[in-house]
Scaffold this motif. Structure first.
Motif, PDB file in Angstrom:
ATOM      1  N   ARG A 195      -6.704 -86.804  28.148  1.00  0.00           N
ATOM      2  CA  ARG A 195      -5.450 -87.544  28.436  1.00  0.00           C
ATOM      3  C   ARG A 195      -4.389 -86.799  28.824  1.00  0.00           C
ATOM      4  O   ARG A 195      -3.532 -87.020  29.953  1.00  0.00           O
ATOM      5  CB  ARG A 195      -5.027 -88.828  27.577  1.00  0.00           C
ATOM      6  CG  ARG A 195      -6.006 -90.034  27.522  1.00  0.00           C
ATOM      7  CD  ARG A 195      -5.557 -91.181  26.830  1.00  0.00           C
ATOM      8  NE  ARG A 195      -5.312 -90.917  25.256  1.00  0.00           N
ATOM      9  CZ  ARG A 195      -6.368 -90.983  24.408  1.00  0.00           C
ATOM     10  NH1 ARG A 195      -7.514 -91.345  24.734  1.00  0.00           N
ATOM     11  NH2 ARG A 195      -5.725 -90.817  22.902  1.00  0.00           N
ATOM     12  N   ALA A 196      -3.966 -85.872  28.082  1.00  0.00           N
ATOM     13  CA  ALA A 196      -2.744 -85.257  28.300  1.00  0.00           C
ATOM     14  C   ALA A 196      -2.893 -84.190  29.414  1.00  0.00           C
ATOM     15  O   ALA A 196      -1.930 -84.034  30.242  1.00  0.00           O
ATOM     16  CB  ALA A 196      -2.373 -84.285  26.945  1.00  0.00           C
ATOM     17  N   ARG A 197      -4.061 -83.739  29.572  1.00  0.00           N
ATOM     18  CA  ARG A 197      -4.358 -83.018  30.850  1.00  0.00           C
ATOM     19  C   ARG A 197      -4.325 -83.790  32.018  1.00  0.00           C
ATOM     20  O   ARG A 197      -3.891 -83.161  33.087  1.00  0.00           O
ATOM     21  CB  ARG A 197      -5.928 -82.320  30.718  1.00  0.00           C
ATOM     22  CG  ARG A 197      -6.017 -81.140  29.555  1.00  0.00           C
ATOM     23  CD  ARG A 197      -7.583 -80.793  29.719  1.00  0.00           C
ATOM     24  NE  ARG A 197      -7.602 -79.819  28.326  1.00  0.00           N
ATOM     25  CZ  ARG A 197      -8.934 -79.523  28.070  1.00  0.00           C
ATOM     26  NH1 ARG A 197      -9.853 -80.186  28.540  1.00  0.00           N
ATOM     27  NH2 ARG A 197      -9.082 -78.506  27.209  1.00  0.00           N
ATOM     28  N   LEU A 198      -4.750 -85.000  32.047  1.00  0.00           N
ATOM     29  CA  LEU A 198      -4.892 -85.746  33.287  1.00  0.00           C
ATOM     30  C   LEU A 198      -3.293 -86.119  33.338  1.00  0.00           C
ATOM     31  O   LEU A 198      -2.886 -85.961  34.728  1.00  0.00           O
ATOM     32  CB  LEU A 198      -5.670 -87.143  32.785  1.00  0.00           C
ATOM     33  CG  LEU A 198      -7.334 -86.894  32.877  1.00  0.00           C
ATOM     34  CD1 LEU A 198      -7.909 -88.193  32.460  1.00  0.00           C
ATOM     35  CD2 LEU A 198      -7.760 -86.615  34.418  1.00  0.00           C
ATOM     36  N   ALA A 199      -2.426 -86.279  32.548  1.00  0.00           N
ATOM     37  CA  ALA A 199      -1.116 -86.739  32.497  1.00  0.00           C
ATOM     38  C   ALA A 199      -0.318 -85.562  33.396  1.00  0.00           C
ATOM     39  O   ALA A 199       0.407 -85.562  34.338  1.00  0.00           O
ATOM     40  CB  ALA A 199      -0.423 -87.230  31.610  1.00  0.00           C
ATOM     41  N   PHE A 200      -0.652 -84.387  32.764  1.00  0.00           N
ATOM     42  CA  PHE A 200       0.033 -83.391  33.238  1.00  0.00           C
ATOM     43  C   PHE A 200      -0.515 -82.740  34.786  1.00  0.00           C
ATOM     44  O   PHE A 200       0.426 -82.617  35.576  1.00  0.00           O
ATOM     45  CB  PHE A 200      -0.250 -81.823  32.435  1.00  0.00           C
ATOM     46  CG  PHE A 200       0.176 -80.891  32.820  1.00  0.00           C
ATOM     47  CD1 PHE A 200       1.491 -80.301  32.401  1.00  0.00           C
ATOM     48  CD2 PHE A 200      -0.425 -79.853  33.505  1.00  0.00           C
ATOM     49  CE1 PHE A 200       2.134 -79.120  32.833  1.00  0.00           C
ATOM     50  CE2 PHE A 200       0.154 -78.407  33.993  1.00  0.00           C
ATOM     51  CZ  PHE A 200       1.278 -78.156  33.672  1.00  0.00           C
ATOM     52  N   ASP A 201      -1.601 -82.860  35.029  1.00  0.00           N
ATOM     53  CA  ASP A 201      -2.305 -82.683  36.372  1.00  0.00           C
ATOM     54  C   ASP A 201      -1.571 -83.639  37.425  1.00  0.00           C
ATOM     55  O   ASP A 201      -1.336 -83.274  38.418  1.00  0.00           O
ATOM     56  CB  ASP A 201      -3.717 -82.650  36.259  1.00  0.00           C
ATOM     57  CG  ASP A 201      -4.369 -81.449  35.549  1.00  0.00           C
ATOM     58  OD1 ASP A 201      -3.656 -80.583  35.107  1.00  0.00           O
ATOM     59  OD2 ASP A 201      -5.530 -81.580  35.313  1.00  0.00           O
ATOM     60  N   ALA A 202      -1.746 -84.942  36.991  1.00  0.00           N
ATOM     61  CA  ALA A 202      -1.103 -86.135  37.843  1.00  0.00           C
ATOM     62  C   ALA A 202       0.767 -85.698  38.113  1.00  0.00           C
ATOM     63  O   ALA A 202       0.884 -86.024  39.404  1.00  0.00           O
ATOM     64  CB  ALA A 202      -1.252 -87.340  37.178  1.00  0.00           C
ATOM     65  N   SER A 203       1.118 -85.460  37.116  1.00  0.00           N
ATOM     66  CA  SER A 203       2.659 -84.900  37.307  1.00  0.00           C
ATOM     67  C   SER A 203       2.805 -83.666  38.004  1.00  0.00           C
ATOM     68  O   SER A 203       3.686 -83.599  38.944  1.00  0.00           O
ATOM     69  CB  SER A 203       3.172 -84.954  36.231  1.00  0.00           C
ATOM     70  OG  SER A 203       2.863 -83.858  35.403  1.00  0.00           O
ATOM     71  N   SER A 204       1.908 -82.770  38.080  1.00  0.00           N
ATOM     72  CA  SER A 204       2.020 -81.327  38.800  1.00  0.00           C
ATOM     73  C   SER A 204       1.837 -81.636  40.138  1.00  0.00           C
ATOM     74  O   SER A 204       2.127 -80.775  41.021  1.00  0.00           O
ATOM     75  CB  SER A 204       1.019 -80.245  38.006  1.00  0.00           C
ATOM     76  OG  SER A 204       1.571 -80.148  36.640  1.00  0.00           O
ATOM     77  N   GLU A 205       0.902 -82.574  40.531  1.00  0.00           N
ATOM     78  CA  GLU A 205       0.607 -82.731  41.899  1.00  0.00           C
ATOM     79  C   GLU A 205       1.554 -83.446  42.705  1.00  0.00           C
ATOM     80  O   GLU A 205       1.606 -83.267  43.885  1.00  0.00           O
ATOM     81  CB  GLU A 205      -0.656 -83.617  42.027  1.00  0.00           C
ATOM     82  CG  GLU A 205      -1.797 -82.780  41.536  1.00  0.00           C
ATOM     83  CD  GLU A 205      -3.096 -83.765  41.306  1.00  0.00           C
ATOM     84  OE1 GLU A 205      -2.962 -85.074  41.566  1.00  0.00           O
ATOM     85  OE2 GLU A 205      -4.069 -83.529  40.875  1.00  0.00           O
ATOM     86  N   SER A 206       2.601 -84.068  42.048  1.00  0.00           N
ATOM     87  CA  SER A 206       3.780 -85.004  42.607  1.00  0.00           C
ATOM     88  C   SER A 206       4.688 -83.795  43.337  1.00  0.00           C
ATOM     89  O   SER A 206       4.941 -82.746  42.771  1.00  0.00           O
ATOM     90  CB  SER A 206       4.503 -85.671  41.751  1.00  0.00           C
ATOM     91  OG  SER A 206       3.570 -86.505  41.142  1.00  0.00           O
TER      92      SER A 206
END
Length: 123
Positions: free
Chosen positions: A112-123
């Motif tokens: 979950r932390a990875r997904l959240a990080f990846d999603a915020s990095s794409e922005s």
């Protein structure tokens, strides 16, 4: 504890070198493969997916040099080499099991932390 951690983080700290040598991914996987019984080189290479012959050889030598495993030449025909965990190496079983259990218990949180990080990095 903080004094020990600070000491281990020093570039020339012998504890850091040992930690680097026993806690890298290949060493952990090699020790897991040797946990039940001694293994021959080629069996280890087949069992540990993705490891190259060079990486396996280097990791085995480091573990042997540190007294964690021993290398035994089997004088059958053909001659073979077998690796086994030493009594010193067996003392790593409990800490490695604790780390394994931690990964099993916390993998969903990490994902979950990875997904959240990846999603915020794409922005």
């Amino acid at each position: 504890m903080s004094t020990q951690v600070h000491t281990v983080t020093g570039v020339n700290c012998p504890h850091r070198l040992l930690l680097d040598q026993i806690a890298d991914k290949w060493s952990v996987l090699i020790l897991a493969a040797l946990c039940e019984k001694p293994q021959r080189f080629n069996v280890l290479k087949r069992e540990i997916e993705g490891i190259t012959q060079k990486a396996l050889t280097q990791s085995l030598r480091r573990l042997q040099r540190n007294g964690i495993i021993e290398r035994r030449v089997i004088t059958a025909s053909p001659v073979a080499v077998e690796y086994e965990i030493t009594p010193l190496g067996r003392t790593l079983k409990a800490p490695f099991e604790a780390l394994y259990i931690w990964t099993m218990d916390h993998l969903p949180e990490v994902e979950r932390a990875r997904l959240a990080f990846d999603a915020s990095s794409e922005s």
